[in-house]
Design an enzyme around this catalytic site. Structure first.
Site, PDB file in Angstrom:
ATOM      1  N   SER A  36      -2.372  -7.897   3.430  1.00 16.43           N
ATOM      2  CA  SER A  36      -2.920  -7.761   4.786  1.00 16.43           C
ATOM      3  C   SER A  36      -3.208  -9.132   5.368  1.00 16.43           C
ATOM      4  CB  SER A  36      -4.203  -6.925   4.740  1.00 16.43           C
ATOM      5  OG  SER A  36      -3.947  -5.690   4.111  1.00 16.43           O
ATOM      6  N   HIS A  77       0.839  -1.203   0.000  1.00 15.67           N
ATOM      7  CA  HIS A  77       0.000   0.000   0.000  1.00 15.67           C
ATOM      8  C   HIS A  77       0.876   1.257   0.000  1.00 15.67           C
ATOM      9  CE1 HIS A  77      -2.797  -2.928   2.179  1.00 15.67           C
ATOM     10  NE2 HIS A  77      -3.485  -2.601   1.106  1.00 15.67           N
TER      11      HIS A  77
HETATM   12  P1  AMP Z   1      -6.300  -4.365  -0.379  1.00 18.62           P
HETATM   13  O1  AMP Z   1      -6.194  -3.462   0.815  1.00 18.62           O
HETATM   14  O2  AMP Z   1      -5.637  -5.692  -0.175  1.00 18.62           O
HETATM   15  O3  AMP Z   1      -7.694  -4.455  -0.933  1.00 18.62           O
HETATM   16  O4  AMP Z   1      -5.438  -3.681  -1.509  1.00 18.62           O
HETATM   17  C1  AMP Z   1      -5.607  -2.339  -1.855  1.00 18.62           C
HETATM   18  C2  AMP Z   1      -4.755  -2.037  -3.057  1.00 18.62           C
HETATM   19  O5  AMP Z   1      -3.397  -2.307  -2.754  1.00 18.62           O
HETATM   20  C3  AMP Z   1      -5.122  -2.891  -4.265  1.00 18.62           C
HETATM   21  O6  AMP Z   1      -5.038  -2.093  -5.447  1.00 18.62           O
HETATM   22  C4  AMP Z   1      -4.060  -3.953  -4.239  1.00 18.62           C
HETATM   23  O7  AMP Z   1      -3.785  -4.514  -5.515  1.00 18.62           O
HETATM   24  C5  AMP Z   1      -2.873  -3.175  -3.730  1.00 18.62           C
HETATM   25  N1  AMP Z   1      -1.893  -4.080  -3.140  1.00 18.62           N
HETATM   26  C6  AMP Z   1      -2.129  -5.030  -2.197  1.00 18.62           C
HETATM   27  N2  AMP Z   1      -0.987  -5.709  -1.926  1.00 18.62           N
HETATM   28  C7  AMP Z   1      -0.024  -5.187  -2.733  1.00 18.62           C
HETATM   29  C8  AMP Z   1       1.364  -5.472  -2.952  1.00 18.62           C
HETATM   30  N3  AMP Z   1       1.983  -6.432  -2.300  1.00 18.62           N
HETATM   31  N4  AMP Z   1       2.032  -4.733  -3.850  1.00 18.62           N
HETATM   32  C9  AMP Z   1       1.403  -3.751  -4.546  1.00 18.62           C
HETATM   33  N5  AMP Z   1       0.103  -3.435  -4.390  1.00 18.62           N
HETATM   34  C10 AMP Z   1      -0.605  -4.144  -3.506  1.00 18.62           C
END
Ligand code: AMP
Length: 294
Positions: A196, A47
């Site tokens: 997460s 993030h």
């Molecule tokens: P989430 O909070 O998991 O729904 O993710 C929110 C955003 O962060 C989404 O666009 C995900 O693709 C991105 N994201 C989650 N994990 C990663 C990571 N390891 N590297 C890059 N972007 C991420």
């Protein structure tokens, strides 16, 4: 909590749609761009990379933190999803975000969610098939966030590759005047994609979870050496995955990055994708595959 610090110094935190719109009013000028980083919180280095990218592209960076119930199916990990709003505020502030929007479920869905955004096609495969209704929930909440924040730029992660494709189609189909930016996946030293959900892995599961990346890396290595038969690549991925017996593989495939349809032969748009359960945690990962250019 309904804290509102003064913009643009420091991080403002808003929990209501009205408060969020009011906080953004000073930024809505033709010479200023607003970027949105939508998240479900429990923010980590992945993030942080999205926030850094948003700051590089825009004048104001908004991070939304909302564990969206409509994208979880019955029996999925909505209740057990990690939450850490205090840590999220600290990470967002440390990376220079201007506004963190953290609405309660009641604020986003005051009544039963009877109105939703849905999409045919790419949503029917892989993540959409494994998690029926998931993409409807994603599309609905992203549409709501786009209307609330009205960003010029939306920053998403390659980590959720199919989601990025779906959001790109949403922007096109519903004419949102928003540029989509997709940031490469940030990984732990052993290759495990930051997520997460990694917080829910046990000490025994954690080393085996890196098997997803080892499988993707093997496919990339074979592709770089000239292997173009995707069946051979998938078979090699499955062999590597089998070396981590705690992983219950849901799918492993090589697909076209825009259509998310399986490819028979490697091309420059190929991406290897994998999903697996480990204990009570479900993990996904992917890696673009560059074909050998001999
Ligand atoms: P989430 O909070 O998991 O729904 O993710 C929110 C955003 O962060 C989404 O666009 C995900 O693709 C991105 N994201 C989650 N994990 C990663 C990571 N390891 N590297 C890059 N972007 C991420």
């Amino acid at each position: 909590m309904n804290v509102s610090l003064r913009l643009p110094v420091g991080l403002a935190v808003e929990t209501t749609i009205g408060g969020c719109r009011a906080a953004l009013a000073p930024w809505r000028r033709p010479d200023q761009r607003i970027a949105l980083v939508p998240t479900m919180g429990a923010l980590h280095a992945g993030h942080a990379a999205l926030i850094d990218r948003a700051r590089a592209l825009a004048d104001a960076t908004v991070v939304s933190v909302f564990v969206n119930p409509t994208q979880f199916g019955p029996g999925e990990d909505l209740a057990g999803y990690p939450r850490d709003l205090e840590g999220d505020c600290a990470l967002a502030a440390a990376h220079g975000a201007d506004l963190l929007f953290a609405p309660a479920v009641q604020e986003m869905y005051p009544g039963p969610p009877l109105t939703r955004v849905t999409m045919r096609g790419v949503t029917e495969r892989f993540e959409g098939k494994a998690r029926p209704g998931h993409f409807d929930g994603v599309l609905t909440v992203v549409t709501k966030l786009f209307h609330i924040i009205q960003p010029d730029i939306a920053v998403f992660g390659q980590k959720d590759a199919q989601q990025a494709v779906v959001v790109r189609r949403l922007i096109g189909a519903l004419d949102f005047p928003i540029a989509l930016d997709v940031v490469p996946t940030v990984r732990e030293p052993d290759g495990l994609a930051c997520s997460s959900r990694n917080a829910n892995l046990t000490a025994e599961e954690r080393p085996q979870a890196a098997g997803l990346h080892r499988a993707l890396a093997r496919a990339a290595e074979l592709a770089a050496r000239g292997e173009t038969d995707t069946a051979a690549l998938v078979s090699a991925m499955r062999t590597v995955l089998a070396a981590s017996p705690a992983l219950a593989v849901e799918y492993a495939a090589v697909v076209d990055r825009d259509r998310f349809e399986p490819l028979a032969a490697l091309d420059e748009h190929a991406v290897a994708i994998v999903a697996a359960r480990i204990g009570r945690t479900r993990l996904i990962d992917n890696l673009p595959l560059a074909p050998h250019d001999a």
